[in-house]
Design an enzyme around this catalytic site. Structure first.
Site, short mmCIF file in Angstrom:
data_model
loop_
_atom_site.label_atom_id
_atom_site.label_comp_id
_atom_site.label_asym_id
_atom_site.label_seq_id
_atom_site.Cartn_x
_atom_site.Cartn_y
_atom_site.Cartn_z
CG MET A 16 -2.00 1.05 1.22
SD MET A 16 -2.89 1.18 -0.33
CE MET A 16 -4.14 -0.04 -0.09
CB CYS A 17 4.02 2.25 1.70
SG CYS A 17 5.03 0.82 1.32
CB THR A 18 4.54 0.73 -3.51
OG1 THR A 18 5.50 0.12 -2.68
CG2 THR A 18 5.12 0.99 -4.87
CB SER A 60 3.67 7.69 -0.73
OG SER A 60 4.17 6.48 -0.21
#
Ligand SMILES: [Zn+2]
Length: 488
Positions: free
Chosen positions: A259-261, A264
Site C-alpha cells: 500500500m505504501c508504494t 506514495s
C-alpha cells in the site's frame, strides 16, 4: 529456479480472453464486414454434425496401434508390444477429466480421438461468451449452459462409441468412492486450491501396509496448467513422485502491491491503476451513491479508472497506462491463449498415454515447462519429493513455537509459510481429554466465539509440549496433524 518460478505461475487466476479477443478481432476486420461474415455463417458448422458411423471401421485405430503394438527407439526395455493394450483402452480404461474450460476442451478431444471411451468430466462453470474463442466444443447457442454438459454432448455426438459422462459440480461434491473408480485423473484446472484438494484426495486413497505403499492404490494424476503464453504439464504418482504440495513454492503468492508504494511512491503503471481502484474509487464514488462496486465488465467504470490512472501516471511521469492494462489490473486478467492450451493438452494426453502403458515408454520425468513468450522454450526437469511434505510424506508435521507465542502467530505461519499456504485454517486440539476448537473462521458465530483465543498464548490455551493440533483447510480434504514443539 527463478525461471521455473515464473513459468510455474500457472493458475490461481481466473483466465479470461475477452479483452484479447475483442481487440484482436477488431484489428483484423471492420465491424460491418465482420457482422456480415458472422450472419452468413450457416447455423451449424461442418464439425457440429455427428458422425453417422456407430462402430469401429477398418483402420480406425491404426494411429494408436503404432504406439501400442510395436517397439520403438524410446520404449522401455521391459515393454512388450501387445494387441491387448488397445482393447483395454477401448473397453476398460476409465478416465476423469477435471475442468472443461480451455484446457479441458482440448483434453477431452484428444482423449476421445485417442480411443478412450469411458470419460467423466467435472466442471462447476457455465459457458460465457468470452470462452468461445478457444473453448471450441461450445457455440453461441450454448452460452449460459454448464460446460461439462455441453462438452460431453459435443464429444459423444461427434466421436462414435465415446461415452463422456458430465458432472456439473464441484470436485469437493464427490467422495473417495467416486474417485477410486478411475484408472487415471487428468486436470485442466485454473485454481491452485482445487489442484491441492484433488492431490490430497488421491493421497487419502493410498493404502500402506507396514509403511510400504500398495502400488495398486495409486491413481496417477496428470496436471496441465497454462497462463498466457506459458504452460506446464506434469505427472504425479501419488506417494511415489513429487506431489502438488511438494512443489508449492513454485506457485508465487498472489501479487499485491504494498500500500505504501501505491499511495506514495508509484513506479509502475499498475501502481497508478491500483491507486485509483483502491483509494480513489471509494472516495469519489463517481457513479452516484456510496458503495457502488467497481465492475470490471462495465466499460464506463473502466473508462473512469483509466482516465484517473492516466492523471496519476502523468503526475509521477510514469508511462504505459492503457485501457487494456487498466481492465487487466482491475479484473486480474491473464489472457488465455488457445495455442498454449493446445500444446499443454497435447503434452498432458501424451503423458497420459505413456503412463497408462508406462512400460511402453520411458515416462516423462516428470515436469515439463513450455514458454513461447519470446521465441520458444521448453524443458523438462524432475521435481523432487519433499521429505516433510504435509500432503504426501506420512511424516508428522512440526510446529515450533515458544510457549508464550500467541495463537495468531500459529495462524499466520499456516497461511504465510511458502510450503503450507493454507487459506482459512481451522485449528482444533484435545485439551484435558476434550476436543476443543481453538479457532475456526468459516462459520461466523464460531469465529466470533473463538476469536479471543488468537490473542492468548499457547500456554494460556492449555497446550503442552508434544501436543497434536489438527488443522482443517480448503486446500485439502484431510485434516493435517501438527505436533507442537516448544522452543525455549
Ligand atoms: Zn508431497
Amino acid at each position: 529456479m527463478s525461471a521455473f518460478r515464473s513459468v510455474a505461475a500457472v493458475t490461481g487466476v481466473k483466465h479470461c480472453g475477452r479483452r484479447w479477443e475483442q481487440e484482436n478481432m477488431a484489428d483484423v476486420e471492420e465491424p460491418e464486414k465482420k457482422r456480415r461474415r458472422v450472419e452468413e455463417l450457416p447455423e451449424k458448422m461442418a464439425v457440429d454434425s455427428g458422425c453417422r458411423d456407430t462402430g469401429d471401421w477398418e483402420g480406425r485405430w491404426n494411429h494408436v496401434k503404432k504406439f501400442l503394438e510395436r517397439a520403438g527407439p524410446f520404449t522401455h526395455p521391459d515393454f512388450e508390444p501387445s494387441t491387448e493394450s488397445l482393447q483395454f483402452l477401448l473397453d476398460t480404461c476409465k478416465v476423469l477429466v477435471i475442468g472443461a474450460g480451455g484446457l479441458g476442451c482440448e483434453l477431452l478431444k484428444n482423449l476421445a480421438l485417442s480411443g478412450f471411451r469411458q470419460i467423466h468430466v467435472i466442471d462447476m462453470d457455465t459457458i460465457d461468451v468470452s470462452n468461445l474463442n478457444r473453448q471450441f466444443l461450445f457455440r453461441p447457442k450454448d452460452v449460459g449452459r454448464p460446460k461439462a454438459d455441453v462438452a460431453a454432448e459435443f464429444v459423444n455426438n461427434r466421436i462414435p462409441g465415446c461415452n463422456v459422462v458430465p458432472h456439473f459440480k464441484k470436485i469437493q461434491d464427490f467422495d473417495e468412492s467416486f474417485y477410486r473408480q478411475f484408472h487415471i485423473i487428468v486436470c485442466g484446472l485454473d485454481s491452485i486450491i482445487a489442484r491441492r484438494w484433488i492431490n490430497g484426495m488421491l493421497m487419502s486413497l493410498l493404502s500402506y501396509e507396514d509403511g510400504v505403499l500398495d502400488p495398486s492404490s495409486i491413481i496417477p494424476l496428470l496436471d496441465g496448467g497454462t497462463e498466457g503464453f506459458k504452460g506446464n504439464a506434469r505427472v504425479i504418482l501419488p506417494g511415489m513422485t513429487a506431489c502438488i504440495d511438494c512443489t508449492l513454492e513454485l506457485y508465487p503468492p498472489q501479487i499485491n502491491f504494498p500500500m505504501c508504494t501505491i499511495a506514495s511512491m508509484p513506479r509502475l503503471p499498475e501502481h497508478c491503476i491500483e491507486y485509483v481502484r483502491i483509494l480513489q474509487w471509494p472516495k469519489e464514488n463517481p457513479f452516484g451513491a456510496e458503495g457502488v462496486v467497481l465492475d470490471g465488465d462495465d466499460p464506463e467504470h473502466i473508462q473512469w479508472v483509466f482516465q484517473k490512472s492516466l492523471e496519476r501516471a502523468a503526475e509521477f511521469k510514469i508511462t504505459g497506462v492503457t485501457y487494456r492494462l487498466t481492465q487487466g489490473v482491475v479484473k486480474r486478467i491473464i489472457p488465455a491463449v488457445a495455442s498454449t492450451n493446445a500444446v499443454i493438452a497435447e503434452t498432458t494426453c501424451r503423458m497420459y498415454f505413456l503412463f497408462l502403458f508406462y512400460s511402453a515408454y520411458i515416462p516423462l520425468n516428470n515436469y515439463l515447462v513450455f514458454n513461447d513468450v519470446d521465441g520458444l522454450y521448453t524443458y523438462t526437469f524432475e521435481a523432487e519429493r519433499k521429505e516433510n511434505c504435509s500432503a504426501c510424506s506420512q511424516v508428522p508435521q512440526k510446529l515450533q513455537f515458544s510457549s508464550s507465542a500467541k495463537l495468531q502467530e500459529v495462524l499466520d505461519y499456516l497461511t504465510e509459510n511458502a510450503s503450507l499456504q493454507m487459506k482459512t485454517p481451522a485449528i482444533t486440539a484435545t485439551v484435558d481429554g476434550k476436543n476443543k476448537t481453538l479457532y475456526l473462521q468459516t462459520v461466523a458465530s464460531i469465529e466470533e466465539r473463538t476469536r479471543p483465543n488468537l490473542s492468548r498464548t499457547l500456554k494460556e490455551l492449555g497446550l503442552a509440549e508434544g501436543q497434536e493440533l489438527a488443522v482443517a483447510d480448503v486446500t485439502t480434504p484431510q485434516t493435517v496433524l501438527f505436533k507442537l514443539n516448544f522452543t525455549s
